[in-house]
Design a protein around this motif. Structure first.
Motif, PDB file in Angstrom:
ATOM      1  N   GLU A 157     -13.944  72.332 -48.867  1.00 18.85           N
ATOM      2  CA  GLU A 157     -15.336  72.415 -49.333  1.00 18.85           C
ATOM      3  C   GLU A 157     -15.864  73.843 -49.266  1.00 18.85           C
ATOM      4  O   GLU A 157     -16.576  74.283 -50.165  1.00 18.85           O
ATOM      5  N   SER A 158     -15.525  74.586 -48.214  1.00 16.27           N
ATOM      6  CA  SER A 158     -16.019  75.965 -48.124  1.00 16.27           C
ATOM      7  C   SER A 158     -15.359  76.851 -49.170  1.00 16.27           C
ATOM      8  O   SER A 158     -15.979  77.786 -49.690  1.00 16.27           O
ATOM      9  N   ILE A 159     -14.107  76.553 -49.494  1.00 17.20           N
ATOM     10  CA  ILE A 159     -13.422  77.297 -50.563  1.00 17.20           C
ATOM     11  C   ILE A 159     -14.095  77.014 -51.903  1.00 17.20           C
ATOM     12  O   ILE A 159     -14.369  77.938 -52.685  1.00 17.20           O
ATOM     13  N   ALA A 160     -14.398  75.745 -52.159  1.00 16.61           N
ATOM     14  CA  ALA A 160     -15.041  75.376 -53.420  1.00 16.61           C
ATOM     15  C   ALA A 160     -16.453  75.948 -53.502  1.00 16.61           C
ATOM     16  O   ALA A 160     -16.875  76.430 -54.567  1.00 16.61           O
ATOM     17  N   LEU A 161     -17.183  75.919 -52.385  1.00 16.20           N
ATOM     18  CA  LEU A 161     -18.538  76.482 -52.363  1.00 16.20           C
ATOM     19  C   LEU A 161     -18.493  77.980 -52.625  1.00 16.20           C
ATOM     20  O   LEU A 161     -19.303  78.509 -53.398  1.00 16.20           O
ATOM     21  N   SER A 162     -17.561  78.659 -52.004  1.00 16.99           N
ATOM     22  CA  SER A 162     -17.404  80.096 -52.218  1.00 16.99           C
ATOM     23  C   SER A 162     -17.163  80.403 -53.693  1.00 16.99           C
ATOM     24  O   SER A 162     -17.802  81.297 -54.272  1.00 16.99           O
ATOM     25  N   LYS A 163     -16.271  79.663 -54.322  1.00 19.38           N
ATOM     26  CA  LYS A 163     -15.974  79.890 -55.736  1.00 19.38           C
ATOM     27  C   LYS A 163     -17.201  79.643 -56.608  1.00 19.38           C
ATOM     28  O   LYS A 163     -17.476  80.411 -57.543  1.00 19.38           O
ATOM     29  N   GLU A 164     -17.944  78.581 -56.300  1.00 14.02           N
ATOM     30  CA  GLU A 164     -19.106  78.256 -57.122  1.00 14.02           C
ATOM     31  C   GLU A 164     -20.213  79.294 -56.954  1.00 14.02           C
ATOM     32  O   GLU A 164     -20.851  79.708 -57.936  1.00 14.02           O
ATOM     33  N   LEU A 165     -20.450  79.741 -55.733  1.00 12.67           N
ATOM     34  CA  LEU A 165     -21.473  80.764 -55.521  1.00 12.67           C
ATOM     35  C   LEU A 165     -21.087  82.071 -56.207  1.00 12.67           C
ATOM     36  O   LEU A 165     -21.938  82.742 -56.809  1.00 12.67           O
ATOM     37  N   ARG A 166     -19.828  82.434 -56.144  1.00 11.48           N
ATOM     38  CA  ARG A 166     -19.385  83.641 -56.835  1.00 11.48           C
ATOM     39  C   ARG A 166     -19.574  83.497 -58.344  1.00 11.48           C
ATOM     40  O   ARG A 166     -19.987  84.444 -59.013  1.00 11.48           O
ATOM     41  N   ARG A 167     -19.283  82.322 -58.846  1.00 13.20           N
ATOM     42  CA  ARG A 167     -19.486  82.071 -60.277  1.00 13.20           C
ATOM     43  C   ARG A 167     -20.945  82.226 -60.655  1.00 13.20           C
ATOM     44  O   ARG A 167     -21.276  82.647 -61.781  1.00 13.20           O
ATOM     45  N   ARG A 168     -21.826  81.917 -59.714  1.00 13.45           N
ATOM     46  CA  ARG A 168     -23.261  82.014 -59.949  1.00 13.45           C
ATOM     47  C   ARG A 168     -23.824  83.398 -59.675  1.00 13.45           C
ATOM     48  O   ARG A 168     -25.035  83.601 -59.754  1.00 13.45           O
ATOM     49  N   GLY A 169     -22.977  84.359 -59.305  1.00 13.42           N
ATOM     50  CA  GLY A 169     -23.428  85.728 -59.133  1.00 13.42           C
ATOM     51  C   GLY A 169     -23.636  86.178 -57.705  1.00 13.42           C
ATOM     52  O   GLY A 169     -24.160  87.267 -57.471  1.00 13.42           O
ATOM     53  N   PHE A 170     -23.215  85.367 -56.734  1.00 14.56           N
ATOM     54  CA  PHE A 170     -23.364  85.736 -55.323  1.00 14.56           C
ATOM     55  C   PHE A 170     -22.184  86.586 -54.864  1.00 14.56           C
ATOM     56  O   PHE A 170     -21.088  86.509 -55.415  1.00 14.56           O
ATOM     57  N   ALA A 171     -22.435  87.392 -53.826  1.00 13.75           N
ATOM     58  CA  ALA A 171     -21.399  88.240 -53.244  1.00 13.75           C
ATOM     59  C   ALA A 171     -21.401  88.073 -51.731  1.00 13.75           C
ATOM     60  O   ALA A 171     -22.373  87.597 -51.144  1.00 13.75           O
ATOM     61  N   PHE A 172     -20.302  88.467 -51.098  1.00 12.05           N
ATOM     62  CA  PHE A 172     -20.101  88.312 -49.653  1.00 12.05           C
ATOM     63  C   PHE A 172     -20.256  86.846 -49.245  1.00 12.05           C
ATOM     64  O   PHE A 172     -20.948  86.520 -48.276  1.00 12.05           O
ATOM     65  N   VAL A 173     -19.623  85.977 -49.997  1.00 11.76           N
ATOM     66  CA  VAL A 173     -19.682  84.535 -49.743  1.00 11.76           C
ATOM     67  C   VAL A 173     -18.261  83.965 -49.734  1.00 11.76           C
ATOM     68  O   VAL A 173     -17.977  82.963 -50.390  1.00 11.76           O
ATOM     69  N   GLY A 174     -17.375  84.610 -48.974  1.00  7.60           N
ATOM     70  CA  GLY A 174     -16.003  84.143 -48.894  1.00  7.60           C
ATOM     71  C   GLY A 174     -15.893  82.795 -48.195  1.00  7.60           C
ATOM     72  O   GLY A 174     -16.851  82.323 -47.561  1.00  7.60           O
ATOM     73  N   PRO A 175     -14.739  82.126 -48.298  1.00  7.75           N
ATOM     74  CA  PRO A 175     -14.570  80.785 -47.731  1.00  7.75           C
ATOM     75  C   PRO A 175     -14.834  80.695 -46.229  1.00  7.75           C
ATOM     76  O   PRO A 175     -15.428  79.726 -45.758  1.00  7.75           O
ATOM     77  N   THR A 176     -14.407  81.716 -45.469  1.00  4.50           N
ATOM     78  CA  THR A 176     -14.651  81.698 -44.021  1.00  4.50           C
ATOM     79  C   THR A 176     -16.129  81.889 -43.723  1.00  4.50           C
ATOM     80  O   THR A 176     -16.696  81.214 -42.854  1.00  4.50           O
ATOM     81  N   THR A 177     -16.765  82.787 -44.451  1.00  2.00           N
ATOM     82  CA  THR A 177     -18.203  83.001 -44.286  1.00  2.00           C
ATOM     83  C   THR A 177     -18.980  81.746 -44.648  1.00  2.00           C
ATOM     84  O   THR A 177     -19.947  81.373 -43.972  1.00  2.00           O
ATOM     85  N   MET A 178     -18.566  81.062 -45.707  1.00  4.08           N
ATOM     86  CA  MET A 178     -19.250  79.844 -46.120  1.00  4.08           C
ATOM     87  C   MET A 178     -18.994  78.699 -45.138  1.00  4.08           C
ATOM     88  O   MET A 178     -19.858  77.842 -44.948  1.00  4.08           O
ATOM     89  N   TYR A 179     -17.833  78.684 -44.500  1.00  5.44           N
ATOM     90  CA  TYR A 179     -17.603  77.668 -43.479  1.00  5.44           C
ATOM     91  C   TYR A 179     -18.550  77.893 -42.300  1.00  5.44           C
ATOM     92  O   TYR A 179     -19.134  76.941 -41.768  1.00  5.44           O
ATOM     93  N   ALA A 180     -18.712  79.157 -41.903  1.00 10.55           N
ATOM     94  CA  ALA A 180     -19.651  79.479 -40.828  1.00 10.55           C
ATOM     95  C   ALA A 180     -21.068  79.080 -41.214  1.00 10.55           C
ATOM     96  O   ALA A 180     -21.843  78.587 -40.376  1.00 10.55           O
ATOM     97  N   LEU A 181     -21.434  79.275 -42.478  1.00 10.39           N
ATOM     98  CA  LEU A 181     -22.745  78.848 -42.956  1.00 10.39           C
ATOM     99  C   LEU A 181     -22.892  77.339 -42.837  1.00 10.39           C
ATOM    100  O   LEU A 181     -23.930  76.841 -42.363  1.00 10.39           O
ATOM    101  N   MET A 182     -21.870  76.619 -43.263  1.00 11.82           N
ATOM    102  CA  MET A 182     -21.925  75.160 -43.218  1.00 11.82           C
ATOM    103  C   MET A 182     -22.077  74.654 -41.783  1.00 11.82           C
ATOM    104  O   MET A 182     -22.785  73.672 -41.523  1.00 11.82           O
ATOM    105  N   GLU A 183     -21.434  75.331 -40.841  1.00 10.43           N
ATOM    106  CA  GLU A 183     -21.609  74.996 -39.428  1.00 10.43           C
ATOM    107  C   GLU A 183     -23.042  75.275 -38.983  1.00 10.43           C
ATOM    108  O   GLU A 183     -23.678  74.451 -38.306  1.00 10.43           O
ATOM    109  N   ALA A 184     -23.546  76.447 -39.360  1.00  9.57           N
ATOM    110  CA  ALA A 184     -24.839  76.902 -38.858  1.00  9.57           C
ATOM    111  C   ALA A 184     -26.001  76.060 -39.338  1.00  9.57           C
ATOM    112  O   ALA A 184     -26.991  75.887 -38.610  1.00  9.57           O
ATOM    113  N   ILE A 185     -25.909  75.521 -40.578  1.00  7.89           N
ATOM    114  CA  ILE A 185     -27.064  74.796 -41.128  1.00  7.89           C
ATOM    115  C   ILE A 185     -26.867  73.291 -41.143  1.00  7.89           C
ATOM    116  O   ILE A 185     -27.629  72.575 -41.787  1.00  7.89           O
ATOM    117  N   GLY A 186     -25.856  72.804 -40.411  1.00  4.92           N
ATOM    118  CA  GLY A 186     -25.743  71.370 -40.202  1.00  4.92           C
ATOM    119  C   GLY A 186     -24.949  70.598 -41.230  1.00  4.92           C
ATOM    120  O   GLY A 186     -24.876  69.365 -41.145  1.00  4.92           O
TER     121      GLY A 186
END
Length: 206
Positions: A157-186
């Motif tokens: 899921e974090s890999i897929a989220l990272s890809k989708e955010l990058r597709r939408r124009g986001f940066a610094f949203v790699g899979p590990t960073t997005m996994y940490a985000l998913m942990e942090a916000i529940g």
């Protein structure tokens, strides 16, 4: 918060002076302990809250979360409380202002990514919004770690989220960073099973 504790002698939870069991990373430093007890893993579903956490997780890349947490008040001041509408209008003058601010992490690429991500956040309002998009990647199950070493650093899921955010124009949203985000916000619950915070989000109850 990306994983930064040693797994050489992983004790699982550590019982603090208050009698409450926590993971080692949250058991000593009062700032990290308070963050763990009051914020980490609790649901964040508003646009500004999710945008702030995406931004801070991006700044954390390559650094300790304790460093970012100590600088968070300064980040909030420097970045107008992470208001995407304000940050989206930043110019090169603002980039230079931020690069001169010793109270935050002065990394030009990360600063520029925060501005680009604000603009991408605004564009997402025409669709499901940033919070809606991020939460749409919530998995059907959550990890059940007994020790720190059992906590993943990324997921499908974090890999897929990272890809989708990058597709939408986001940066610094790699899979590990997005996994940490998913942990942090529940979105997932990676509290250790014996921690007093396990299940505290109300989303995952076991």
């Amino acid at each position: 918060m990306t994983q930064e504790a040693s797994t050489t002698a992983d004790p699982g939870v550590v019982v603090g002076e208050d009698g409450l069991p926590r993971p080692a990373w949250a058991a000593v430093d009062p700032l990290l302990r308070d963050y763990y007890d009051c914020e980490w893993g609790m649901p964040v579903t508003d646009e500004r809250g999710v945008y702030e956490r995406v931004s801070l997780e991006g700044f954390q890349a390559g650094l300790s979360w304790a460093t970012i947490l100590r600088k968070r008040p300064a980040f909030r001041t420097a970045f107008n409380d992470f208001d995407p509408d304000v940050i989206a209008a930043y110019t090169e003058t603002d980039v230079e202002r931020l690069m001169a601010d010793a109270c935050i992490v002065r990394n030009r690429q990360k600063i520029q990514a925060t501005i680009a991500n604000a603009r991408a956040t605004i564009r997402l309002r025409q669709d499901m919004g940033l919070a809606g998009l991020v939460w749409s990647f919530q998995p059907e199950t959550t990890p059940r770690p007994q020790v720190f070493a059992e906590i993943p650093t990324k997921s499908a899921e974090s890999i897929a989220l990272s890809k989708e955010l990058r597709r939408r124009g986001f940066a610094f949203v790699g899979p590990t960073t997005m996994y940490a985000l998913m942990e942090a916000i529940g979105i997932i619950d990676t509290h250790l099973l014996d921690s007093h915070r396990r299940g505290s989000s109300g989303i995952w109850t076991s």
